[in-house]
Design an enzyme around this catalytic site. Structure first.
Site, short mmCIF file in Angstrom:
data_model
loop_
_atom_site.label_atom_id
_atom_site.label_comp_id
_atom_site.label_asym_id
_atom_site.label_seq_id
_atom_site.Cartn_x
_atom_site.Cartn_y
_atom_site.Cartn_z
N GLY A 4 0.82 -1.22 0.00
CA GLY A 4 0.00 0.00 0.00
C GLY A 4 0.85 1.26 0.00
O GLY A 4 2.08 1.19 -0.14
N TYR A 53 -14.16 2.52 11.31
CA TYR A 53 -12.71 2.50 11.12
C TYR A 53 -11.98 2.96 12.39
O TYR A 53 -11.11 2.26 12.92
CB TYR A 53 -12.37 3.40 9.93
CG TYR A 53 -10.91 3.55 9.62
CD1 TYR A 53 -10.20 2.52 9.01
CD2 TYR A 53 -10.24 4.74 9.90
CE1 TYR A 53 -8.85 2.68 8.70
CE2 TYR A 53 -8.91 4.91 9.59
CZ TYR A 53 -8.21 3.87 8.99
OH TYR A 53 -6.88 4.03 8.68
#
Ligand code: UDP
Length: 310
Positions: free
Chosen positions: A14, A146
């Site tokens: 990522g 999240y």
């Protein structure tokens, strides 16, 4: 500094992960990356040749266990993120956080790994960030799946450290930006719009602020903390510079020499729960423990991204 170690990085393909991989390989470490490549592979090819890559999901315990054999530490950076994606997939977001972290912890215990560095988020401060430059001591107020899962994992890792003695360092990142980030996040999104001559879409009043922290500073802080700190600790990784989103849009328009219009539009409805009006962090604790804090200004950071793209 960390060198001659064997290191597992989950989410290493990522944006933040790929920069971390590059830095740790550069310091002479043996790096193993476990990533499901959901967002593609951002590791540059010269670096990719020097690592062991395992295409797997962090939710798959056996893969995490095998990937971490012989490792000295684990950087656990795999996550589902991006406001729009998280808002569409709250359960999957939480499951990846909770199960993924549990897998990392169980693998660390079985393979006798002594340190975990965990990518948390400045999102844990929620609306408590509105009145102040936040330090790690203030009460957190996570309001999204999240941020809630990230906060849960901080506490879970504190328990792990207390019971089993594994060092756990949690990093609360503040709007990290830099080359190879994708347009889920505002900086690359505005750059893409500006370069294409499309409208730069500022949500709401554009007066909301963020503390944009450049990737190189973020990686320096991460590696310094990983090498200097033991026990359980939480750190902000913040630039301590507050920028509003309209100003960000204007800077990007100027630096890309774009003719794009800057338009104020309503944010997509699913973003409402996620939006905070202000978020700026203190890096005093980071400075106390490492002698370092981020210094790259937003102007310098944007120019570096544009330079990299050339
Ligand atoms: N934003 C914006 N236009 C966009 C995307 C984002 O004005 O097209 C704003 C968003 O409302 C937020 C800030 O930019 O205030 C940062 O958004 P991002 O999703 O990058 O990160 P967040 O801080 O929300 O996690």
């Amino acid at each position: 500094m960390i060198s001659n170690k064997k290191i597992l990085i989950t989410g290493g393909a990522g944006f933040i992960g790929s920069h971390l991989v590059e830095a740790l390989v550069g310091l002479g470490n043996e790096v193993v990356v476990l990533d499901n490549l959901l967002r593609g592979n951002k590791i540059v090819s010269d670096v990719f040749k020097k690592i062991t890559f395992i295409k797997a999901d962090v939710n798959d315990f056996n893969q995490v266990l095998e990937a971490s054999i012989g490792c000295d530490m684990i950087f656990h950076f795999a996550a589902i993120l991006g406001v729009d994606i998280v808002a569409d997939n709250p359960m999957e977001t939480m499951e990846t956080e909770v199960i993924g972290t549990q897998n990392v912890v169980r693998a660390a215990l079985q393979n006798n790994i002594s340190k975990i560095i965990y990518a948390s988020t400045s999102g844990v401060y929620g609306h408590n960030a509105l009145e102040q430059t936040v330090t790690e001591e203030i009460l957190v107020d996570p309001t999204t799946s999240y941020a809630m899962a990230k906060r849960y994992n901080e506490i879970y890792l504190a328990s792990l450290q207390e019971e089993k003695g594994i060092d756990c360092i949690c990093l609360r990142f503040f709007n990290v930006y830099g080359p190879r980030q994708d347009s889920r996040m505002v900086v690359p999104r505005f750059i893409e719009q500006a370069k294409a001559g499309r409208s730069i879409t500022v949500y709401g009043s554009g007066k909301q602020t963020r503390d944009f922290t450049y990737i190189d500073d973020t990686i320096k802080a991460t590696i310094k903390l990983a090498s200097n700190v033991t026990g359980f600790e939480i750190f902000n990784v913040a630039n301590e510079l507050e920028s509003d989103i309209s100003t960000l849009a204007e800077k990007i328009r100027v630096f890309t020499e774009s003719k794009s219009e800057i338009t104020l539009i309503n944010a997509p409805a699913k973003r409402y729960d996620y939006e905070v009006g202000r978020r700026v962090g203190s890096s005093d604790k980071l400075m106390r423990f490492t002698g370092f804090k981020p210094t790259t200004s937003l102007d310098e950071g944007i120019k570096s991204i544009l330079e990299y793209a050339r």
